[in-house]
Write a protein that holds these residues in place. Structure first.
Motif, PDB file in Angstrom:
ATOM      1  N   PHE A   1     -23.676 -30.004  36.157  1.00 41.82           N
ATOM      2  CA  PHE A   1     -24.040 -31.163  36.966  1.00 41.82           C
ATOM      3  C   PHE A   1     -24.016 -30.821  38.455  1.00 41.82           C
ATOM      4  N   TYR A   2     -22.923 -30.242  38.901  1.00 35.54           N
ATOM      5  CA  TYR A   2     -22.711 -30.040  40.335  1.00 35.54           C
ATOM      6  C   TYR A   2     -23.755 -29.113  40.937  1.00 35.54           C
ATOM      7  N   LEU A   3     -24.107 -28.067  40.205  1.00 34.32           N
ATOM      8  CA  LEU A   3     -25.040 -27.069  40.727  1.00 34.32           C
ATOM      9  C   LEU A   3     -26.470 -27.307  40.258  1.00 34.32           C
ATOM     10  N   SER A   4     -26.789 -28.527  39.934  1.00 31.43           N
ATOM     11  CA  SER A   4     -28.139 -28.860  39.483  1.00 31.43           C
ATOM     12  C   SER A   4     -29.036 -29.198  40.671  1.00 31.43           C
ATOM     13  N   PRO A   5     -30.347 -28.964  40.537  1.00 30.00           N
ATOM     14  CA  PRO A   5     -31.280 -29.396  41.581  1.00 30.00           C
ATOM     15  C   PRO A   5     -31.209 -30.910  41.834  1.00 30.00           C
ATOM     16  N   ALA A   6     -30.966 -31.687  40.785  1.00 31.26           N
ATOM     17  CA  ALA A   6     -30.871 -33.145  40.958  1.00 31.26           C
ATOM     18  C   ALA A   6     -29.710 -33.509  41.876  1.00 31.26           C
ATOM     19  N   HIS A   7     -28.553 -32.859  41.703  1.00 32.18           N
ATOM     20  CA  HIS A   7     -27.415 -33.145  42.576  1.00 32.18           C
ATOM     21  C   HIS A   7     -27.693 -32.650  43.992  1.00 32.18           C
TER      22      HIS A   7
ATOM     23  N   VAL B   1     -18.944 -26.448  46.271  1.00 34.04           N
ATOM     24  CA  VAL B   1     -19.366 -27.142  47.485  1.00 34.04           C
ATOM     25  C   VAL B   1     -20.214 -26.225  48.352  1.00 34.04           C
ATOM     26  N   GLY B   2     -19.763 -24.986  48.526  1.00 32.78           N
ATOM     27  CA  GLY B   2     -20.521 -24.037  49.334  1.00 32.78           C
ATOM     28  C   GLY B   2     -21.898 -23.765  48.763  1.00 32.78           C
ATOM     29  N   GLY B   3     -21.981 -23.638  47.451  1.00 30.48           N
ATOM     30  CA  GLY B   3     -23.273 -23.397  46.816  1.00 30.48           C
ATOM     31  C   GLY B   3     -24.255 -24.519  47.067  1.00 30.48           C
ATOM     32  N   VAL B   4     -23.800 -25.763  46.920  1.00 29.42           N
ATOM     33  CA  VAL B   4     -24.684 -26.908  47.141  1.00 29.42           C
ATOM     34  C   VAL B   4     -25.011 -27.058  48.624  1.00 29.42           C
ATOM     35  N   ALA B   5     -24.011 -26.895  49.489  1.00 26.63           N
ATOM     36  CA  ALA B   5     -24.244 -27.050  50.931  1.00 26.63           C
ATOM     37  C   ALA B   5     -25.283 -26.049  51.422  1.00 26.63           C
ATOM     38  N   LEU B   6     -25.166 -24.810  51.010  1.00 25.36           N
ATOM     39  CA  LEU B   6     -26.128 -23.794  51.447  1.00 25.36           C
ATOM     40  C   LEU B   6     -27.498 -24.028  50.825  1.00 25.36           C
ATOM     41  N   ALA B   7     -27.518 -24.432  49.554  1.00 26.53           N
ATOM     42  CA  ALA B   7     -28.805 -24.707  48.897  1.00 26.53           C
ATOM     43  C   ALA B   7     -29.531 -25.853  49.594  1.00 26.53           C
ATOM     44  N   ARG B   8     -28.776 -26.822  50.120  1.00 22.70           N
ATOM     45  CA  ARG B   8     -29.396 -27.932  50.847  1.00 22.70           C
ATOM     46  C   ARG B   8     -29.859 -27.504  52.242  1.00 22.70           C
TER      47      ARG B   8
ATOM     48  N   LEU C   1     -35.304 -19.921  47.719  1.00 22.42           N
ATOM     49  CA  LEU C   1     -33.957 -19.477  48.079  1.00 22.42           C
ATOM     50  C   LEU C   1     -32.932 -20.534  47.706  1.00 22.42           C
ATOM     51  N   SER C   2     -33.266 -21.801  47.923  1.00 23.48           N
ATOM     52  CA  SER C   2     -32.370 -22.899  47.565  1.00 23.48           C
ATOM     53  C   SER C   2     -32.074 -22.890  46.065  1.00 23.48           C
ATOM     54  N   ASP C   3     -33.128 -22.753  45.269  1.00 23.41           N
ATOM     55  CA  ASP C   3     -32.940 -22.683  43.811  1.00 23.41           C
ATOM     56  C   ASP C   3     -32.102 -21.465  43.425  1.00 23.41           C
ATOM     57  N   ALA C   4     -32.355 -20.340  44.086  1.00 21.17           N
ATOM     58  CA  ALA C   4     -31.598 -19.117  43.785  1.00 21.17           C
ATOM     59  C   ALA C   4     -30.118 -19.279  44.132  1.00 21.17           C
ATOM     60  N   MET C   5     -29.826 -19.981  45.249  1.00 20.75           N
ATOM     61  CA  MET C   5     -28.422 -20.210  45.628  1.00 20.75           C
ATOM     62  C   MET C   5     -27.703 -20.985  44.519  1.00 20.75           C
ATOM     63  N   LEU C   6     -28.360 -22.019  43.999  1.00 24.05           N
ATOM     64  CA  LEU C   6     -27.756 -22.789  42.910  1.00 24.05           C
ATOM     65  C   LEU C   6     -27.591 -21.934  41.660  1.00 24.05           C
TER      66      LEU C   6
END
Length: 197
Positions: free
Chosen positions: A92-98, A161-168, A175-180
């Motif tokens: 859930f947390y590392l999903s594109p939807a989140h 948190v870092g993964g989502v923050a950087l992906a955003r 690159l955003s998708d790859a970060m997740l």
């Protein structure tokens, strides 16, 4: 006209819900009380019947944000298998939807930088939310045998948190998708969650 205490509580909850969405979307410094009240269907003049100041509103909206985030993940906690619980949360947390739900998602990736500069009382409320999420993550980690599940949960939360923050934050969608995906793969491998669903 006098309103019942129930009506006042419902109105306050509506204002807090709108404030939580606005703060997540714009940051605490970029929200206006008048705009929040208007979205809640109220006039600016009614604000002080519910809150002493904008800072008080922001402080209470933090609690609303964390309550909303918890409500969206309640079903994850219901599963008894600790690997499945952890995998569901990571999925859930590392999903594109989140990632794409800044105004509804977990407040940590969106607001950590903003609240690092906030007044101490606001930082304490935000910190209590961090502790709450870490404590929830510690439950399946303890069941998986981690001796210091609290410390492990804080490290895991920081990576999520870092993964989502950087992906955003990055402008390149690939690159955003790859970060997740990379963060997800790293966590799944570290905790042996490959088979858990």
């Amino acid at each position: 006209m006098r309103y019942s205490s129930e009506h006042k509580a419902e109105t306050r909850a509506r204002v807090l819900k709108e404030a939580a969405k606005e703060i997540r979307a714009k940051g605490p410094d970029n929200v206006a009380v008048a705009g929040i009240m208007a979205r809640a269907g109220l006039t600016h003049g009614g604000f002080y019947a519910h809150f002493q100041s904008k800072d008080a509103l922001v402080g209470e909206a933090i609690g609303t944000m964390f309550a909303d985030a918890r409500a969206r993940t309640e079903r994850i906690d219901a599963d008894g298998d600790p690997r499945a619980v952890l995998r569901a949360y990571v999925d859930f947390y590392l999903s594109p939807a989140h990632r794409d739900s800044r105004d509804r998602g977990c407040p940590l990736p969106t607001l950590s930088g903003d609240f690092a500069r906030a007044e101490p009382a606001t930082r304490e409320r935000f910190g209590a939310g961090v502790v709450g999420i870490a404590s929830r993550l510690a439950v399946p980690l303890a069941a998986l045998g981690y001796a210091d599940a609290e410390a492990e949960s804080r490290a895991l939360l920081a990576q999520l948190v870092g993964g989502v923050a950087l992906a955003r934050a990055v402008g390149d969608p690939a690159l955003s998708d790859a970060m997740l995906a990379d963060t997800h793969a790293s966590i799944v491998a570290r905790y042996g969650l490959e088979a858990a669903r």
